[in-house]
Every structure is written in structure tokens, then in C-alpha cells.
Scaffold this motif. Structure first.
Motif, mmCIF file in Angstrom:
data_model
loop_
_atom_site.group_PDB
_atom_site.id
_atom_site.type_symbol
_atom_site.label_atom_id
_atom_site.label_comp_id
_atom_site.label_asym_id
_atom_site.label_seq_id
_atom_site.Cartn_x
_atom_site.Cartn_y
_atom_site.Cartn_z
ATOM 1 N N LYS A 284 0.832 -1.201 0.000
ATOM 2 C CA LYS A 284 0.000 0.000 0.000
ATOM 3 C C LYS A 284 0.873 1.260 0.000
ATOM 4 C CE LYS A 284 -3.535 2.407 2.721
ATOM 5 N NZ LYS A 284 -4.364 2.356 3.953
ATOM 6 N N ALA A 285 1.910 1.262 0.851
ATOM 7 C CA ALA A 285 2.791 2.432 0.924
ATOM 8 C C ALA A 285 3.491 2.673 -0.404
ATOM 9 C CB ALA A 285 3.822 2.239 2.038
ATOM 10 N N GLU A 286 3.918 1.578 -1.063
ATOM 11 C CA GLU A 286 4.604 1.726 -2.337
ATOM 12 C C GLU A 286 3.657 2.222 -3.423
ATOM 13 O OE1 GLU A 286 7.785 1.908 -4.879
ATOM 14 O OE2 GLU A 286 7.684 1.702 -2.694
ATOM 15 N N ALA A 287 2.405 1.747 -3.397
ATOM 16 C CA ALA A 287 1.421 2.213 -4.371
ATOM 17 C C ALA A 287 1.162 3.713 -4.212
ATOM 18 C CB ALA A 287 0.115 1.429 -4.217
ATOM 19 N N VAL A 288 1.106 4.183 -2.957
ATOM 20 C CA VAL A 288 0.905 5.610 -2.697
ATOM 21 C C VAL A 288 2.094 6.412 -3.208
ATOM 22 C CG1 VAL A 288 0.728 7.355 -0.881
ATOM 23 C CG2 VAL A 288 -0.640 5.270 -0.735
ATOM 24 N N ARG A 289 3.299 5.903 -2.957
ATOM 25 C CA ARG A 289 4.497 6.605 -3.436
ATOM 26 C C ARG A 289 4.496 6.709 -4.960
ATOM 27 N NH1 ARG A 289 7.110 3.953 0.994
ATOM 28 N NH2 ARG A 289 7.543 2.116 -0.284
ATOM 29 N N MET A 290 4.129 5.616 -5.615
ATOM 30 C CA MET A 290 4.101 5.628 -7.080
ATOM 31 C C MET A 290 3.079 6.625 -7.604
ATOM 32 S SD MET A 290 4.402 1.544 -7.822
ATOM 33 C CE MET A 290 4.006 1.760 -9.553
ATOM 34 N N PHE A 291 1.883 6.649 -6.974
ATOM 35 C CA PHE A 291 0.853 7.594 -7.399
ATOM 36 C C PHE A 291 1.332 9.031 -7.217
ATOM 37 C CE2 PHE A 291 -2.331 10.569 -5.823
ATOM 38 C CZ PHE A 291 -3.114 10.708 -6.958
ATOM 39 N N GLU A 292 1.889 9.344 -6.045
ATOM 40 C CA GLU A 292 2.326 10.706 -5.767
ATOM 41 C C GLU A 292 3.365 11.161 -6.787
ATOM 42 O OE1 GLU A 292 3.742 10.968 -1.766
ATOM 43 O OE2 GLU A 292 1.762 11.448 -0.966
ATOM 44 N N ARG A 293 4.362 10.298 -7.038
ATOM 45 C CA ARG A 293 5.425 10.690 -7.958
ATOM 46 C C ARG A 293 4.877 10.918 -9.365
ATOM 47 N NH1 ARG A 293 9.112 9.480 -11.664
ATOM 48 N NH2 ARG A 293 11.257 10.181 -11.315
ATOM 49 N N ASP A 294 4.055 9.980 -9.853
ATOM 50 C CA ASP A 294 3.505 10.115 -11.204
ATOM 51 C C ASP A 294 2.612 11.349 -11.310
ATOM 52 O OD1 ASP A 294 4.834 7.873 -11.953
ATOM 53 O OD2 ASP A 294 3.097 6.543 -11.946
ATOM 54 N N TYR A 295 1.832 11.628 -10.256
ATOM 55 C CA TYR A 295 0.941 12.786 -10.274
ATOM 56 C C TYR A 295 1.750 14.080 -10.350
ATOM 57 C CZ TYR A 295 -2.619 16.155 -8.924
ATOM 58 O OH TYR A 295 -3.454 17.235 -8.899
ATOM 59 N N VAL A 296 2.801 14.170 -9.532
ATOM 60 C CA VAL A 296 3.626 15.375 -9.519
ATOM 61 C C VAL A 296 4.273 15.602 -10.881
ATOM 62 C CG1 VAL A 296 5.730 16.388 -8.564
ATOM 63 C CG2 VAL A 296 4.048 15.356 -7.035
ATOM 64 N N VAL A 297 4.799 14.537 -11.501
ATOM 65 C CA VAL A 297 5.407 14.654 -12.826
ATOM 66 C C VAL A 297 4.376 15.121 -13.852
ATOM 67 C CG1 VAL A 297 6.435 13.359 -14.731
ATOM 68 C CG2 VAL A 297 7.243 12.995 -12.394
ATOM 69 N N ASN A 298 3.159 14.574 -13.772
ATOM 70 C CA ASN A 298 2.102 14.936 -14.728
ATOM 71 C C ASN A 298 1.733 16.411 -14.648
ATOM 72 O OD1 ASN A 298 1.914 12.403 -15.841
ATOM 73 N ND2 ASN A 298 0.259 11.726 -14.513
ATOM 74 N N VAL A 299 1.537 16.919 -13.410
ATOM 75 C CA VAL A 299 1.137 18.331 -13.297
ATOM 76 C C VAL A 299 2.290 19.251 -13.679
ATOM 77 C CG1 VAL A 299 -0.703 17.938 -11.622
ATOM 78 C CG2 VAL A 299 1.615 18.401 -10.808
ATOM 79 N N LEU A 300 3.526 18.813 -13.469
ATOM 80 C CA LEU A 300 4.664 19.610 -13.923
ATOM 81 C C LEU A 300 4.684 19.695 -15.437
ATOM 82 C CD1 LEU A 300 7.776 18.770 -11.707
ATOM 83 C CD2 LEU A 300 6.766 21.012 -12.111
ATOM 84 N N ARG A 301 4.354 18.582 -16.084
ATOM 85 C CA ARG A 301 4.276 18.608 -17.550
ATOM 86 C C ARG A 301 3.196 19.580 -18.008
ATOM 87 N NH1 ARG A 301 5.035 12.584 -17.432
ATOM 88 N NH2 ARG A 301 7.141 12.192 -18.195
ATOM 89 N N GLN A 302 2.037 19.527 -17.343
ATOM 90 C CA GLN A 302 0.932 20.410 -17.722
ATOM 91 C C GLN A 302 1.299 21.881 -17.557
ATOM 92 O OE1 GLN A 302 -2.798 19.332 -15.821
ATOM 93 N NE2 GLN A 302 -2.184 17.185 -15.763
ATOM 94 N N SER A 303 2.108 22.163 -16.544
ATOM 95 C CA SER A 303 2.446 23.569 -16.256
ATOM 96 C C SER A 303 3.688 24.033 -17.001
ATOM 97 C CB SER A 303 2.668 23.744 -14.754
ATOM 98 O OG SER A 303 3.849 23.077 -14.339
#
Length: 339
Positions: A284-303
Motif C-alpha cells: 500500500k505504501a509503495e502504491a501511494v508513493r508511485m501515485f504521488e510521484r507520477d501525479y507530480v510529474v504529470n502536473v509539472l508537464r501540464q504547467s
């Protein structure tokens, strides 16, 4: 003096290893030892994830104050209204919640090293406060009429060259001159040929010991792939990758070469049902880490790599979003902008 970990592969600093064998790494170690021999303020510069705090700890451990305390302070996490109270302490009743007197961090660091990370994040007001202290190490706790003095070595760190912040009007030149009497630039991982493999092996060994997973190893193709990656998040990104791949591995061989070695956006989180760690909390902790990292990268791309805009998209304060970037070793300059 720290003991050698492996001949030519690094040194141990208070139980934390500096690992590498490349010419740039070896040269950096020599520079850190020379800097440690004096007691002057030193500025450590390097990209996100290069190990600036570990370098600062090396300067402390190899210097004249090694028996004293090492007190780290994240300047990016200190708002103006708390800065002076955190650094210099306060008397009882100095402000609403000051129910008891408290020593500040400069007093805690007396006789040792005060490490100010992300010093370029300080506001103009905070820079004036720090300049005043850096001049003679005298200060007054909030609510006190007494002037006190401490004896600390100042070590500061930034992700970007401080000269650029001065040129851009974001940092005081007179404060930079106080902090940059000695200067060390940490090389990026891409500037250290061969060190990615050494570091990956080191992290794999450490995480195998942590999770009780003996006998795990990288195959030859993965080790070759590791050395060819740019690692924009540097050592921290590599460490996170090794951590993730170990937990996801089905057998004793960890990682695989090619485009799928790094997690792709939109990876199916249900893969945890068929692979990865058996322990639910770890998965569960690893899944959360993966989501957070991918989300941050995605919004950086958008911005388009604009951190302030990315934080606004994410609905987070810029400071909190910046902490996520640091946590996952993400360098906004290394993020591919969305079309």
C-alpha cells in the motif's frame, strides 16, 4: 576519521555512506576534506537529490567540530513568522502560544555545525535576520532583552547557484558573501560515470537487509541500462527506483533493461495483486508513493515546468509541492513538457 566502505568506492559518514569511484566523485571528496579542515562558512551547491546534507555532514564529521552537534534546518519549510523563534528561541509569553521559554536551534548547535538547507528559499526579511546573525553570531531570543552569543559553523546549501539568485534580485549579495567564503559544487549523477551501478548495488544491499530479502541481484542488462540513464533526480531518484524495483520483483533478479524499467504513467495499480511484496502495508505504501510521484510529474508537464502553476493545479501550497519534488528527487528541468 571515517572508515572506508570499499577501496575507492566511498566513505562512511556517521553511519551514512558516500558511495562512488568516478573522478568527479573522488575529486569532490578531496574538496570536502579540504573544506572541513577550516572553520569558515561553506556553501554547498548541487542539483536536487545530489546529497547536499550528506556532504554537509561529511564537512562536520571531518572537521574540528565533529564532537559537537550537527543541527539541520530546512529553510524552505520555515515561514517568516516562525523563523526567528525556531532559530533563536523565545521567552515565555513572547507570543500567543509561547507558554514556556524555549531554546532555539542556534543554541542547540553551539559548539557544532548549523546546516541551513534551501537557504535561497528565505524571504527578504528572513535574509536580513540571517545576515545580522552571520556577522557576529549574536542574537536575541524573542521577547528577551538579553543579547546572547553562540559558536557555530555555518554550512548552507542550495539547489541552484546562489549567484543566479543574486543576479535575479532574489537574494542579498552581502549575505551571499558571508555564506560563500568556501564553496563546494556537488556533481550530478550523470557527471559521475560508473557510479550509478555502484550506488544501485549499495541501495539494493541496504533495502534487502531492511526487508529481509537475501540473494537479490541485478542482471547484467539492467546494470548496463542504469549507467545510461540521465537520472534528473540524481542519487535520490536512483535510490527510489531501486527501492521500488526490489519490492516489485517476482524472483531474485531485480529490475530489467529497456523502456519499462522505469514506471510508466498510468501503470495499473492492480499489478500489486500478482507481484510485489507480500506484506499489505508495504504494498500500500509503495502504491501511494508511485501515485504521488507520477501525479507530480504529470502536473509539472501540464504547467510547462512552472512549479508555482503546478502547485496551483494540484491545489497545494507551493512550499508543500516543493517538498514533494524533493521527496521524489524530481528536477523540474528534467520533466518533458506536454504538448
Amino acid at each position: 576519521m571515517p572508515s572506508e566502505l570499499h577501496t575507492g568506492h566511498g566513505v562512511d559518514v556517521s553511519g551514512q555512506p558516500l558511495v562512488g569511484a568516478s573522478p568527479r566523485f573522488v575529486g569532490m571528496l578531496g574538496q570536502l576534506r579540504r573544506v572541513a579542515a577550516s572553520d569558515a562558512p561553506v556553501l554547498v551547491e548541487g542539483e536536487t537529490g545530489c546529497g547536499k546534507e550528506l556532504a554537509a555532514r561529511a564537512v562536520h564529521a571531518w572537521g574540528q567540530r565533529s564532537k559537537g552537534p550537527f543541527v539541520p534546518v530546512n529553510c524552505g519549510a520555515l515561514p517568516d513568522h516562525l523563523l526567528e523563534a525556531e532559530l533563536f528561541g523565545h521567552e515565555r509569553g513572547a507570543f500567543t502560544d509561547a507558554k514556556a521559554a524555549r531554546r532555539g536551534l542556534v543554541a542547540e548547535a553551539n559548539g557544532g555545525t548549523l546546516f541551513l538547507d534551501e537557504v535561497d528559499a528565505l524571504s527578504a526579511k528572513a535574509q536580513v535576520v540571517l545576515l545580522r546573525f552571520a556577522q557576529d553570531q549574536r542574537y536575541r531570543p524573542l521577547g528577551s532583552a538579553r543579547e546572547l552569543r553562540t559558536d557555530v559553523r555555518l554550512v548552507t546549501a542550495t539547489n541552484q547557484p546562489l549567484d543566479m539568485a543574486v543576479e535575479g534580485g532574489r537574494f542579498r549579495a552581502d549575505l551571499m558573501y558571508r555564506l560563500k567564503i568556501l564553496h563546494v559544487r556537488l556533481p550530478a549523477l550523470r557527471e559521475r560515470p560508473g557510479d550509478a551501478e555502484l550506488l544501485a548495488r549499495h541501495f539494493l544491499e541496504a533495502f534487502c537487509a531492511k526487508y529481509g530479502l537475501p540473494g537479490r541481484r541485478f542482471d547484467a542488462a539492467t546494470l548496463e541500462w542504469l549507467s545510461g540513464q540521465p537520472w534528473p533526480g540524481n542519487v535520490r531518484e536512483l535510490e527510489n527506483w531501486v527501492h521500488r524495483e526490489l519490492l516489485m520483483a517476482d524472483g531474485n533478479t531485480v529490475g530489467h533493461a529497456g523502456p519499462h524499467a522505469m514506471p510508466a504513467r498510468g501503470d495499473d495499480p492492480m499489478r500489486w495483486h500478482t507481484s510485489g511484496p507480500a506484506n499489505f502495508q508495504d504494498a500500500k505504501a509503495e502504491a501511494v508513493r508511485m501515485f504521488e510521484r507520477d501525479y507530480v510529474v504529470n502536473v509539472l508537464r501540464q504547467s510547462g515546468g512552472n512549479v508555482t502553476q503546478a502547485a496551483r493545479i494540484a491545489g497545494k501550497e507551493r512550499r508543500a509541492f516543493g517538498k514533494l519534488l524533493k521527496k521524489y528527487g524530481i528536477d523540474r528541468r528534467g520533466v518533458t513538457v506536454a504538448n
